[in-house]
Design a protein around this motif. Sequence first.
Motif, PDB file in Angstrom:
ATOM      1  N   GLU A 148     102.952 -47.355 -46.214  1.00 20.76           N
ATOM      2  CA  GLU A 148     103.578 -46.400 -45.289  1.00 20.76           C
ATOM      3  C   GLU A 148     102.504 -45.962 -44.292  1.00 20.76           C
ATOM      4  OE1 GLU A 148     105.766 -42.014 -45.111  1.00 20.76           O
ATOM      5  OE2 GLU A 148     105.233 -42.918 -47.036  1.00 20.76           O
ATOM      6  N   ILE A 149     102.732 -46.205 -43.028  1.00 20.06           N
ATOM      7  CA  ILE A 149     101.755 -45.897 -41.984  1.00 20.06           C
ATOM      8  C   ILE A 149     102.235 -44.667 -41.210  1.00 20.06           C
ATOM      9  CG2 ILE A 149     100.619 -46.762 -39.891  1.00 20.06           C
ATOM     10  CD1 ILE A 149     101.027 -49.585 -40.997  1.00 20.06           C
ATOM     11  N   VAL A 150     101.356 -43.681 -41.084  1.00 12.90           N
ATOM     12  CA  VAL A 150     101.674 -42.448 -40.354  1.00 12.90           C
ATOM     13  C   VAL A 150     100.713 -42.363 -39.172  1.00 12.90           C
ATOM     14  CG1 VAL A 150     101.825 -39.937 -40.438  1.00 12.90           C
ATOM     15  CG2 VAL A 150     102.475 -41.315 -42.454  1.00 12.90           C
ATOM     16  N   VAL A 151     101.267 -42.300 -37.954  1.00 12.75           N
ATOM     17  CA  VAL A 151     100.452 -42.198 -36.728  1.00 12.75           C
ATOM     18  C   VAL A 151     100.772 -40.855 -36.053  1.00 12.75           C
ATOM     19  CG1 VAL A 151      99.936 -43.217 -34.487  1.00 12.75           C
ATOM     20  CG2 VAL A 151     100.484 -44.694 -36.466  1.00 12.75           C
ATOM     21  N   ASN A 152      99.733 -40.009 -35.923  1.00 14.63           N
ATOM     22  CA  ASN A 152      99.895 -38.694 -35.300  1.00 14.63           C
ATOM     23  C   ASN A 152     101.056 -37.906 -35.894  1.00 14.63           C
ATOM     24  OD1 ASN A 152      97.758 -39.192 -33.542  1.00 14.63           O
ATOM     25  ND2 ASN A 152      99.103 -40.058 -31.958  1.00 14.63           N
ATOM     26  N   GLU A 157      93.272 -53.196 -39.378  1.00 14.54           N
ATOM     27  CA  GLU A 157      93.724 -54.329 -40.192  1.00 14.54           C
ATOM     28  C   GLU A 157      93.664 -53.923 -41.661  1.00 14.54           C
ATOM     29  OE1 GLU A 157      91.647 -57.904 -39.418  1.00 14.54           O
ATOM     30  OE2 GLU A 157      92.167 -57.953 -37.270  1.00 14.54           O
ATOM     31  N   ILE A 158      94.775 -54.100 -42.362  1.00 15.84           N
ATOM     32  CA  ILE A 158      94.853 -53.740 -43.787  1.00 15.84           C
ATOM     33  C   ILE A 158      95.400 -54.942 -44.560  1.00 15.84           C
ATOM     34  CG2 ILE A 158      95.920 -52.200 -45.480  1.00 15.84           C
ATOM     35  CD1 ILE A 158      96.159 -50.097 -43.293  1.00 15.84           C
ATOM     36  N   THR A 159      94.718 -55.269 -45.628  1.00 13.44           N
ATOM     37  CA  THR A 159      95.227 -56.311 -46.534  1.00 13.44           C
ATOM     38  C   THR A 159      95.663 -55.635 -47.829  1.00 13.44           C
ATOM     39  OG1 THR A 159      93.711 -57.959 -45.603  1.00 13.44           O
ATOM     40  CG2 THR A 159      94.699 -58.446 -47.766  1.00 13.44           C
ATOM     41  N   ALA A 160      96.957 -55.594 -48.071  1.00 14.66           N
ATOM     42  CA  ALA A 160      97.489 -54.893 -49.243  1.00 14.66           C
ATOM     43  C   ALA A 160      97.749 -55.882 -50.370  1.00 14.66           C
ATOM     44  CB  ALA A 160      98.789 -54.184 -48.888  1.00 14.66           C
ATOM     45  N   PRO A 161      97.468 -55.464 -51.588  1.00 16.20           N
ATOM     46  CA  PRO A 161      97.770 -56.331 -52.740  1.00 16.20           C
ATOM     47  C   PRO A 161      99.271 -56.636 -52.778  1.00 16.20           C
ATOM     48  CG  PRO A 161      96.403 -54.469 -53.380  1.00 16.20           C
ATOM     49  CD  PRO A 161      96.879 -54.197 -52.007  1.00 16.20           C
ATOM     50  N   GLU A 162      99.612 -57.764 -53.373  1.00 13.56           N
ATOM     51  CA  GLU A 162     101.012 -58.132 -53.482  1.00 13.56           C
ATOM     52  C   GLU A 162     101.768 -57.085 -54.286  1.00 13.56           C
ATOM     53  OE1 GLU A 162     103.701 -61.927 -55.019  1.00 13.56           O
ATOM     54  OE2 GLU A 162     101.506 -62.052 -54.945  1.00 13.56           O
ATOM     55  N   GLY A 163     102.908 -56.695 -53.808  1.00 11.69           N
ATOM     56  CA  GLY A 163     103.739 -55.723 -54.500  1.00 11.69           C
ATOM     57  C   GLY A 163     103.479 -54.277 -54.092  1.00 11.69           C
ATOM     58  N   VAL A 164     102.462 -54.045 -53.234  1.00  4.02           N
ATOM     59  CA  VAL A 164     102.158 -52.671 -52.780  1.00  4.02           C
ATOM     60  C   VAL A 164     102.852 -52.434 -51.439  1.00  4.02           C
ATOM     61  CG1 VAL A 164     100.351 -51.066 -52.037  1.00  4.02           C
ATOM     62  CG2 VAL A 164      99.967 -52.600 -54.001  1.00  4.02           C
ATOM     63  N   GLU A 165     103.661 -51.372 -51.413  1.00  5.85           N
ATOM     64  CA  GLU A 165     104.374 -51.027 -50.176  1.00  5.85           C
ATOM     65  C   GLU A 165     103.514 -50.075 -49.351  1.00  5.85           C
ATOM     66  OE1 GLU A 165     108.521 -48.873 -48.745  1.00  5.85           O
ATOM     67  OE2 GLU A 165     108.300 -49.580 -50.820  1.00  5.85           O
TER      68      GLU A 165
END
Length: 236
Positions: A228-232, A218-226
């Motif tokens: 990118e998730i990398v899995v394996n 679970e990730i809560t990102a600040p507003e305006g932050v994009e």
Amino acid sequence: MSDELVAIDLSHHNTVSDFQAVVDSGIVGVFHKATEGTGFVDDMYASRQAKALAVGLKWGAYHFLKHGSAGEQMAFFVANASLAWGSRVAIDYEDPDCTLVDLHDALEWLDTNAPDLQVAIYGGSLLKEQINGDYYGDLAQSALWLAHYTEGTPSWPKNTWPQWTLWQYTDSETVPGIDGPVDGNRFNGSRENCALWFGPVERAPAAPVVASATVKIEITAPEGVELEIVVNGTAR
């Protein structure tokens, strides 16, 4: 091909005095009659099986096939032979009332219900006459245990079996530990391969079980932050 005597076959008609003497004489393996038809069990089979295996002999069981009810006969045979997984068995095909349909049905039952067993077909003149030079694929998948008493070159149904595997060349061999004459057999290969042929073969190791797992992040990102998730190594 080895010209050595490497295997004998027995039934209750034979008298065995010492299996240790049999193996010391150089015999690799023994075929023993287990059953006949749907009601006969050789009363010497079980005790001799234990004694032969205890001294290091390879062991195979054979069934004397009768005409009709081949599947029922094979079920009776397997139930009474008490064989390890991957063992060698033989169908004794010499009853003059038998037809190739009986043999096909017996092989089909074994293939469906006991596919681990390694099958040989024992036969001589009856088998040659009925095959009559034709090719039978289901028979060809089994080894040929040929019965042909001759000092020369044996003959067999070569269109179905390009080579014999075991050859019963006499019914009057002399073997230490067996009282009286006994059937003698040669193997079409080395003694080491004869032992492997008798089996039992080893089971293939089971495939490793790979445990499945779910990773929850679970990730809560600040507003305006994009994000990118990398899995394996792969962007998602």
